[in-house]
Design a protein around this motif. Sequence first.
Motif, PDB file in Angstrom:
ATOM      1  N   GLU A 172       0.792  -1.286  -0.112  1.00 46.26           N
ATOM      2  CA  GLU A 172      -0.100   0.128   0.031  1.00 46.26           C
ATOM      3  C   GLU A 172       0.657   1.224   0.011  1.00 46.26           C
ATOM      4  O   GLU A 172       1.178   1.871   1.033  1.00 46.26           O
ATOM      5  CB  GLU A 172      -0.668  -0.123   1.275  1.00 46.26           C
ATOM      6  N   LYS A 213       0.625   4.318  -1.624  1.00 44.61           N
ATOM      7  CA  LYS A 213       0.130   5.577  -1.861  1.00 44.61           C
ATOM      8  C   LYS A 213       0.255   6.761  -0.551  1.00 44.61           C
ATOM      9  O   LYS A 213       0.584   7.660  -0.677  1.00 44.61           O
ATOM     10  CB  LYS A 213      -0.829   5.595  -2.737  1.00 44.61           C
ATOM     11  N   TYR A 214      -0.430   6.284   0.251  1.00 48.46           N
ATOM     12  CA  TYR A 214      -0.526   7.016   1.676  1.00 48.46           C
ATOM     13  C   TYR A 214       0.605   7.665   2.098  1.00 48.46           C
ATOM     14  O   TYR A 214       0.768   8.848   2.797  1.00 48.46           O
ATOM     15  CB  TYR A 214      -1.251   6.345   2.598  1.00 48.46           C
ATOM     16  N   ASP A 246       3.264   5.437   9.550  1.00 51.52           N
ATOM     17  CA  ASP A 246       2.380   5.828  10.308  1.00 51.52           C
ATOM     18  C   ASP A 246       1.019   6.654   9.734  1.00 51.52           C
ATOM     19  O   ASP A 246       0.354   6.087   9.968  1.00 51.52           O
ATOM     20  CB  ASP A 246       2.881   6.847  11.463  1.00 51.52           C
ATOM     21  N   SER A 247       1.461   7.318   8.528  1.00 47.43           N
ATOM     22  CA  SER A 247       0.563   7.786   7.628  1.00 47.43           C
ATOM     23  C   SER A 247      -0.158   6.749   6.997  1.00 47.43           C
ATOM     24  O   SER A 247      -1.627   6.753   6.906  1.00 47.43           O
ATOM     25  CB  SER A 247       1.209   8.886   6.679  1.00 47.43           C
ATOM     26  N   LYS A 263      -2.506   4.970   9.481  1.00 45.08           N
ATOM     27  CA  LYS A 263      -3.705   5.893  10.004  1.00 45.08           C
ATOM     28  C   LYS A 263      -4.914   5.811   8.806  1.00 45.08           C
ATOM     29  O   LYS A 263      -6.064   6.003   9.223  1.00 45.08           O
ATOM     30  CB  LYS A 263      -3.315   7.459  10.151  1.00 45.08           C
ATOM     31  N   SER A 264      -4.474   5.929   7.571  1.00 46.27           N
ATOM     32  CA  SER A 264      -5.447   5.993   6.415  1.00 46.27           C
ATOM     33  C   SER A 264      -5.752   4.561   5.974  1.00 46.27           C
ATOM     34  O   SER A 264      -6.773   4.505   5.302  1.00 46.27           O
ATOM     35  CB  SER A 264      -4.792   6.744   5.296  1.00 46.27           C
ATOM     36  N   ASN A 265      -5.211   3.414   6.411  1.00 46.33           N
ATOM     37  CA  ASN A 265      -5.751   2.163   5.877  1.00 46.33           C
ATOM     38  C   ASN A 265      -5.388   1.173   7.076  1.00 46.33           C
ATOM     39  O   ASN A 265      -3.966   0.853   7.215  1.00 46.33           O
ATOM     40  CB  ASN A 265      -4.821   1.586   4.693  1.00 46.33           C
ATOM     41  N   LYS A 323      -5.886   8.406  -2.601  1.00 49.08           N
ATOM     42  CA  LYS A 323      -5.016   8.005  -1.688  1.00 49.08           C
ATOM     43  C   LYS A 323      -4.012   8.982  -1.043  1.00 49.08           C
ATOM     44  O   LYS A 323      -3.675   9.358  -0.143  1.00 49.08           O
ATOM     45  CB  LYS A 323      -4.327   6.841  -1.746  1.00 49.08           C
ATOM     46  N   TYR A 324      -3.300   9.749  -2.104  1.00 47.86           N
ATOM     47  CA  TYR A 324      -2.108  10.835  -1.771  1.00 47.86           C
ATOM     48  C   TYR A 324      -2.483  11.892  -0.990  1.00 47.86           C
ATOM     49  O   TYR A 324      -1.891  12.292  -0.148  1.00 47.86           O
ATOM     50  CB  TYR A 324      -1.473  11.146  -3.211  1.00 47.86           C
ATOM     51  N   GLY A 325      -3.808  12.452  -1.189  1.00 50.71           N
ATOM     52  CA  GLY A 325      -4.181  13.438  -0.551  1.00 50.71           C
ATOM     53  C   GLY A 325      -5.262  13.324   0.724  1.00 50.71           C
ATOM     54  O   GLY A 325      -5.576  13.969   1.409  1.00 50.71           O
ATOM     55  N   LYS A 326      -5.271  11.999   1.101  1.00 53.64           N
ATOM     56  CA  LYS A 326      -5.972  11.542   2.312  1.00 53.64           C
ATOM     57  C   LYS A 326      -5.198  11.893   3.565  1.00 53.64           C
ATOM     58  O   LYS A 326      -5.842  12.517   4.488  1.00 53.64           O
ATOM     59  CB  LYS A 326      -6.418  10.211   2.074  1.00 53.64           C
ATOM     60  N   PRO A 327      -3.989  11.476   3.692  1.00 48.01           N
ATOM     61  CA  PRO A 327      -3.300  11.812   5.168  1.00 48.01           C
ATOM     62  C   PRO A 327      -3.352  13.210   5.570  1.00 48.01           C
ATOM     63  O   PRO A 327      -3.625  13.367   6.779  1.00 48.01           O
ATOM     64  CB  PRO A 327      -1.623  11.258   4.522  1.00 48.01           C
ATOM     65  N   ASP A 334      -7.029  13.461   6.986  1.00 44.59           N
ATOM     66  CA  ASP A 334      -6.888  12.638   8.241  1.00 44.59           C
ATOM     67  C   ASP A 334      -6.443  13.307   9.510  1.00 44.59           C
ATOM     68  O   ASP A 334      -6.929  13.200  10.547  1.00 44.59           O
ATOM     69  CB  ASP A 334      -6.390  11.270   7.994  1.00 44.59           C
ATOM     70  N   ARG A 335      -5.452  14.233   9.280  1.00 47.14           N
ATOM     71  CA  ARG A 335      -4.599  14.905  10.265  1.00 47.14           C
ATOM     72  C   ARG A 335      -5.169  15.964  10.570  1.00 47.14           C
ATOM     73  O   ARG A 335      -4.573  16.597  11.634  1.00 47.14           O
ATOM     74  CB  ARG A 335      -3.054  15.113   9.850  1.00 47.14           C
TER      75      ARG A 335
END
Lengths: 255, 255
Positions: free
Chosen positions: A150, A152-153, A180-181, A184-186, B152-156, B159-160
């Motif tokens: 995984e 991308k995040y 950690d990012s 948190k997202s997956n 996905k790239y823009g989600k962290p 989330d924060r």
Amino acid sequence: MTYCLGIINQLGIVMASDSRTNAGVDYISSYRKMFDLSLPGERSIIICNSGSLSVSQGVLTLLNRDIQNKEEQNLHTLENMYDMARYIGNKSREIQDRDRPWLEKDGIDYSCNFLLGGQIKGEVPQLYLIYPQGNFIQATPETPFLQIGETKYGKPILDRTITYNTPLEDVAKCALLSLDSTMKSNISVGPPINLVMYQADSFEINRKLELRIGAPYIAKIRKLWEESVRHAFESMPEIEWEQETNDSEEDIFID
Amino acid sequence: MTYCLGIINQLGIVMASDSRTNAGVDYISSYRKMFDLSLPGERSIIICNSGSLSVSQGVLTLLNRDIQNKEEQNLHTLENMYDMARYIGNKSREIQDRDRPWLEKDGIDYSCNFLLGGQIKGEVPQLYLIYPQGNFIQATPETPFLQIGETKYGKPILDRTITYNTPLEDVAKCALLSLDSTMKSNISVGPPINLVMYQADSFEINRKLELRIGAPYIAKIRKLWEESVRHAFESMPEIEWEQETNDSEEDIFID
């Protein structure tokens, strides 16, 4: 899912991995995905894996067995890292040849990726990504990191911070934040986190770390990171909105 | 690829979209993916789309045509946002029914997603994601954002930073950073960026922005963001490595 990461620069290599595996959301378990197959003092070898657990465990078993049986070709005898990457790719093909027809019949994914990082005496440190097809690529100064699983995040933070000159301790922090990012997202990526730092020309893995669920260090860096990000974000310049005009017509899609 | 984002909270709604479309890497072009179909003073309606351009243009055309032909059911007559989401889903099914057999024959993807954000007099602001199958979900306070496309790239960063209480101007900055992170990591997402901010109970879209390639504001926030992230990251506590021990055996995978 899985997330493993290798970062290389002129100072050495950092590798990190999570430990979560799942077969559907109702069957989640922990398996280590980072393996130290070094010959201390001679060659440092770290391997991470993602994808089919049965195939990647099979490959790791063959790699270890060849070392223990002192086969002519094994990770402790091959002359360079390039040949090691090819050898791992071939082991992956061997296991897939054996199981693929049966897995394919039931639509089960048999692909797996490997990261290989380390150094052999006489060579510079190197980092490879071995694809499910057994071919492979090497990290270069232009893009000094490779990711599997995984990916991308955890990539934006690498894109913004890592260069070929970043001090290794900072690279290691960045790897932890990238993990950690992703966690948190997956939720299919999870602890324990394994982290190693290899200093070029040391020929031993003398910095390693396993962070389990609830490790205070993870909580500490997550809190500090979130505060910093929020602060950074609050200090951003105000948005320069367009002047208010009655331009609604140009926004409407006319058929 | 595409990246569109909607964020809702008690203060209003922010929506953002990129403009890049591609049919393979050798055919890249720009199409707006955000449309304002408001009836100013009465109802504010913003729609974003991702996926098949032919299908989503078809849907937008039908939505506009129904308004212009004053059909009994259109975005300016439907009584609530829930019914509007259902109506858009039905239009998407209509276009797919027409083209799907032909696209399927050649293995061409015909799926597309829509975001619908806005407010009708008498209701609170609402944000929906309409799936390719025509069904839909609504954003809630627990997860106040919805994304379509390359999410996905823009989600962290979301989330924060984003909560249900974040001031709208900050939400808008965060949306821009989320877009920028995605553009940096995936070249199939690109400018111009469209951004709108809707204040609850205003019933007009009075804050909008289009940022083209090389817009100084994008360069400015990217630079500031990268500096902040690097600074945050340098101020992180030192890693507490494990004590050096000769524990190489336990790390080796034994077959």
